[in-house]
Design an enzyme around this catalytic site. Structure first.
Site, mmCIF file in Angstrom:
data_model
loop_
_atom_site.group_PDB
_atom_site.id
_atom_site.type_symbol
_atom_site.label_atom_id
_atom_site.label_comp_id
_atom_site.label_asym_id
_atom_site.label_seq_id
_atom_site.Cartn_x
_atom_site.Cartn_y
_atom_site.Cartn_z
ATOM 1 N N SER A 197 0.792 -1.237 0.000
ATOM 2 C CA SER A 197 0.000 0.000 0.000
ATOM 3 C C SER A 197 0.821 1.282 0.000
ATOM 4 O O SER A 197 0.259 2.359 -0.171
ATOM 5 C CB SER A 197 -0.949 0.018 1.196
ATOM 6 O OG SER A 197 -2.148 -0.602 0.823
ATOM 7 N N LYS B 197 0.281 3.407 -2.905
ATOM 8 C CA LYS B 197 -0.866 4.341 -2.997
ATOM 9 C C LYS B 197 -0.384 5.800 -2.979
ATOM 10 O O LYS B 197 -1.053 6.687 -3.491
ATOM 11 C CB LYS B 197 -1.875 4.038 -1.887
ATOM 12 C CG LYS B 197 -2.556 2.660 -2.094
ATOM 13 C CD LYS B 197 -3.495 2.287 -0.965
ATOM 14 C CE LYS B 197 -4.383 1.084 -1.222
ATOM 15 N NZ LYS B 197 -3.788 -0.231 -1.222
ATOM 16 N N TYR C 277 -3.711 -1.935 -10.462
ATOM 17 C CA TYR C 277 -3.680 -1.819 -8.994
ATOM 18 C C TYR C 277 -2.794 -2.915 -8.375
ATOM 19 O O TYR C 277 -1.944 -2.643 -7.524
ATOM 20 C CB TYR C 277 -5.112 -1.884 -8.436
ATOM 21 C CG TYR C 277 -5.144 -1.985 -6.937
ATOM 22 C CD1 TYR C 277 -4.942 -0.863 -6.133
ATOM 23 C CD2 TYR C 277 -5.334 -3.214 -6.301
ATOM 24 C CE1 TYR C 277 -4.930 -0.959 -4.743
ATOM 25 C CE2 TYR C 277 -5.329 -3.328 -4.926
ATOM 26 C CZ TYR C 277 -5.127 -2.202 -4.151
ATOM 27 O OH TYR C 277 -5.095 -2.297 -2.774
ATOM 28 N N TYR D 251 -3.747 2.643 8.084
ATOM 29 C CA TYR D 251 -4.940 1.836 8.358
ATOM 30 C C TYR D 251 -5.747 2.469 9.489
ATOM 31 O O TYR D 251 -5.854 3.690 9.558
ATOM 32 C CB TYR D 251 -4.554 0.372 8.655
ATOM 33 C CG TYR D 251 -3.657 -0.202 7.590
ATOM 34 C CD1 TYR D 251 -4.122 -0.346 6.292
ATOM 35 C CD2 TYR D 251 -2.346 -0.551 7.855
ATOM 36 C CE1 TYR D 251 -3.304 -0.845 5.285
ATOM 37 C CE2 TYR D 251 -1.522 -1.052 6.857
ATOM 38 C CZ TYR D 251 -2.012 -1.194 5.582
ATOM 39 O OH TYR D 251 -1.206 -1.679 4.602
ATOM 40 N N VAL E 88 1.201 -3.739 3.818
ATOM 41 C CA VAL E 88 1.213 -5.039 4.490
ATOM 42 C C VAL E 88 2.471 -5.859 4.175
ATOM 43 O O VAL E 88 2.657 -6.931 4.735
ATOM 44 C CB VAL E 88 -0.050 -5.888 4.202
ATOM 45 C CG1 VAL E 88 -1.298 -5.232 4.767
ATOM 46 C CG2 VAL E 88 -0.206 -6.170 2.722
#
Ligand code: GLU
Length: 303
Positions: A64, A67, A187, A239, A257
């Site tokens: 992530s 992102k 993605y 998160y 992660v």
């Protein structure tokens, strides 16, 4: 400030805890095989001074953290129009939750939860060759060729049922323009970028330089856009533990992660820590401890 001895001290101190606590992410089969007992840390100052210790040159799956780069491309390509289908509030839910999407008509809370990053990816797919542009961006930022880990991307594609559900759910609200399969392929590849702590500390350098490229005078984003990414990192980047991070670390951070966490000291430096064993929140356990030690010992915090 002498950063090199400090990073070595932090790694030496935490080494005793390696492999003791936390769990490597197992819902993506290719990640479950990564040995837990690894720890790296690297930083790069606004002026280009670097320091690193431990497994700082070992490439890992950035997950992530990607992102950040998808959002950077999205802001650059779409400007304010990006926010037509995207919020900027913490979600208070799991990163892959479907719950809010229904009551909020398929508009994800922020670009750092999976639905948000998938929505940004869709806008990119409409405008450019997104995989190529992503590789170009991260390679240029860290000054080295970066590649996708095709095994991880395939592993995610084979098991990413929730992401398929998120994308289809958003499409049912008319919020995804392209084929779900095409968007998710980009993605999953973004999540499967392989980079080391040192490469990530360099690549995120524009976030401590008011949007200026870490090693050239090119402007990657405007100053305002870069500051906004930092704001989103602080409120939504870790998160459902953003409050805990602000409390314990006091810096804008984005985690993944794969066990990596990128942190920014605005106007001073960027930092990346990596250790694959995760706390229940999904954030690297030793990564979080390392960042906490770093800010406690340097007094560098945004508060
Ligand atoms: N590729 C992961 C997923 O979509 C990213 C998870 C993460 O690092 O937060 O589930």
């Amino acid at each position: 400030m002498q950063f090199q001895p400090l990073l070595e001290e932090i790694v030496a101190e935490l080494r005793a805890d390696l492999g003791r606590e936390g769990q490597v992410a197992s819902y993506i089969p290719a990640l479950a095989r990564v040995p837990a007992a690894q720890l790296g840390i690297a930083l790069r100052t606004r002026e280009g001074e670097e320091a690193h210790a431990g497994d700082s040159k070992t490439p890992f799956s950035i997950q992530s953290i990607s992102k950040l780069f998808t959002l950077t491309l999205g802001m650059r390509e779409l400007g304010e129009a990006l926010w037509e289908r995207l919020g900027r509030e913490p979600s208070g839910n799991a990163f892959n939750s479907l719950v809010q999407l229904e009551s909020e008509q398929g508009i994800p809370r922020n670009p750092f939860i999976n639905a948000g990053a998938i929505a940004v990816t869709d806008r990119l797919v409409s405008r450019l060759d997104a995989k190529t542009e992503l590789l170009k961006l991260v390679s240029s930022l860290c000054g080295e060729a970066i590649a996708f880990d095709e095994e991880v991307a395939a592993s995610e594609a084979a098991t990413g049922f929730r992401n398929v559900a998120l994308a289809n759910f958003m499409k049912s609200f008319g919020r995804i323009d392209n084929e779900v399969g095409t968007v998710l392929d980009v993605y999953f590849h973004a999540c499967a970028l392989r980079m080391s702590c040192l490469q990530l500390a360099r690549a995120a350098g524009f976030l401590c330089r008011d949007g200026a490229h870490p090693c050239s005078s090119e402007q990657v984003l405007t100053e305002r856009q870069a500051r906004r990414i930092n704001a989103l990192m602080l409120t939504c980047g870790t998160y459902d533990a953003a409050g805990e991070f602000a409390f314990r670390v006091g810096l804008p951070c984005k985690s993944g992660v794969g066990g990596g966490i990128v942190a920014v000291v605005p106007d001073r430096l960027t930092l990346c820590v990596w250790s694959p064993a995760l706390a229940p929140s999904g954030n690297s356990l030793l990564g979080m401890k390392a960042l906490e030690l770093f800010t406690a010992r340097t007094g560098l915090s945004i508060f």
